[in-house]
Scaffold this active site. Structure first.
Site, PDB file in Angstrom:
ATOM      1  N   VAL A 172       0.704  -1.182   0.006  1.00  0.00           N
ATOM      2  CA  VAL A 172       0.084  -0.012  -0.087  1.00  0.00           C
ATOM      3  C   VAL A 172       1.038   1.413   0.104  1.00  0.00           C
ATOM      4  O   VAL A 172       1.886   1.071   0.593  1.00  0.00           O
ATOM      5  CB  VAL A 172      -1.049   0.021   1.329  1.00  0.00           C
ATOM      6  CG1 VAL A 172      -1.791   1.274   1.375  1.00  0.00           C
ATOM      7  CG2 VAL A 172      -1.878  -1.297   1.241  1.00  0.00           C
ATOM      8  N   LYS A 173       0.336   2.294  -0.541  1.00  0.00           N
ATOM      9  CA  LYS A 173       1.250   3.270  -0.652  1.00  0.00           C
ATOM     10  C   LYS A 173       0.381   4.636   0.011  1.00  0.00           C
ATOM     11  O   LYS A 173      -0.949   4.632  -0.228  1.00  0.00           O
ATOM     12  CB  LYS A 173       1.461   3.971  -2.106  1.00  0.00           C
ATOM     13  CG  LYS A 173       1.778   5.395  -2.228  1.00  0.00           C
ATOM     14  CD  LYS A 173       2.514   5.754  -3.612  1.00  0.00           C
ATOM     15  CE  LYS A 173       1.384   6.772  -4.268  1.00  0.00           C
ATOM     16  NZ  LYS A 173       2.247   7.265  -5.389  1.00  0.00           N
ATOM     17  N   THR A 174       0.809   5.181   0.941  1.00  0.00           N
ATOM     18  CA  THR A 174      -0.166   6.106   1.614  1.00  0.00           C
ATOM     19  C   THR A 174       0.923   7.475   1.849  1.00  0.00           C
ATOM     20  O   THR A 174       1.953   7.531   1.534  1.00  0.00           O
ATOM     21  CB  THR A 174      -0.593   5.555   2.911  1.00  0.00           C
ATOM     22  OG1 THR A 174      -1.564   6.483   3.412  1.00  0.00           O
ATOM     23  CG2 THR A 174       0.367   5.305   4.122  1.00  0.00           C
TER      24      THR A 174
END
Ligand code: R5P
Length: 259
Positions: A172-174
């Site tokens: 996941v990219k956040t």
């Protein structure tokens, strides 16, 4: 995970460190010719030797990247909105998995919009993408997009990252935030951070250092690299933080000859 999927995944998150420096140049998919990225080919070429992976759309890949480049491709497969609209959450899947394989993608990626008007569609699209990508051994990176009205705090980002992982995203990219270790701690897959808007180089290195210190598996950085006056030196400095456990101060020192 099957062999092909694990093989592709390990081409992005480097086995030696479990981390990655991904270069994000997909901004044009809804922003058009983003500042600093008007000519993607020129921007990308000198940075490629220092990128563990390249995140972009098929249009820029086909037209602006040398097919002989050895860099793993993280292909954006969502879109359908532009900055002319107030609501950017109305995205659809825009690329088939056959096309992703034809383009030799190592991974596919899309945005999810938790809390937005199109939350449900973006989350069910993620589930569908995971199903389809799984059939080809392609890992999925979910990007937790943040609407104008949403706060980028640990509570919201933990929620969005966890939902992405629950729906099957492989990583996941956040965004980095205060209490980031809670975001990482509540997410069963690796979390990487976006750089966000351009800030001073010293501050961007601090952001990368704090993120890695607090558990990020690296960065997917765009504007703070390609909008920097020293793009090559910046990506190299970020690498020292991500892969060599250097501090932001040590990384900043590597920029001395350029400054
Ligand atoms: C945003 O949706 C795009 O996926 C960008 O690639 C992402 O925001 C990372 O780029 P930046 O470091 O410029 O924020």
């Amino acid at each position: 995970m099957d062999w092909g999927l694990r093989n592709r995944f390990s081409s992005i998150l480097q086995p030696a460190t479990g981390r990655c420096v991904m270069l994000a140049v997909d901004h044009g998919y809804f922003q058009g010719p983003t500042t600093g990225l008007e000519q993607p080919g020129r921007v990308i070429k000198p940075l490629l030797p220092y990128a563990d992976a390249l995140m972009l759309t098929r249009g820029v890949l086909r037209n602006c990247v040398d097919p002989a480049a050895r860099v793993p491709i993280v292909l954006r497969v969502s879109g359908g909105t532009s900055v002319l609209k107030d609501d950017l959450s109305d995205e659809e899947l825009t690329v088939s998995m056959e096309e992703a394989i034809r383009l030799n993608a190592a991974c596919v990626t899309m945005s999810i919009f938790v809390g937005s008007p199109h939350e449900k569609a973006s989350l069910t699209n993620l589930g569908r993408l995971v199903d389809e990508a799984q059939g080809y051994g392609l890992p999925v990176l979910a990007v937790t997009a943040v609407g104008k009205e949403m706060v980028r705090d640990a509570r919201y980002l933990s929620l969005a990252c966890r939902i992405a992982a629950e729906l099957g995203a492989h990583f996941v990219k956040t965004y980095y935030c205060e209490g980031f270790e809670k975001v990482v701690g509540g997410c069963p897959v690796p979390v990487i951070i976006a750089g966000g808007k351009k800030i001073e180089e010293r501050e961007a290195l601090k952001l990368a250092y704090h993120a890695v210190r607090d558990g990020a598996a690296g960065v997917d950085m765009g504007r703070n690299i390609f909008q920097s006056q020293w793009p090559v030196e910046m990506i190299r400095a970020v690498r020292t933080i991500v892969h060599d456990n250097k501090t932001d101060t040590q990384a900043w020192d590597t920029l001395k000859p350029a400054r």
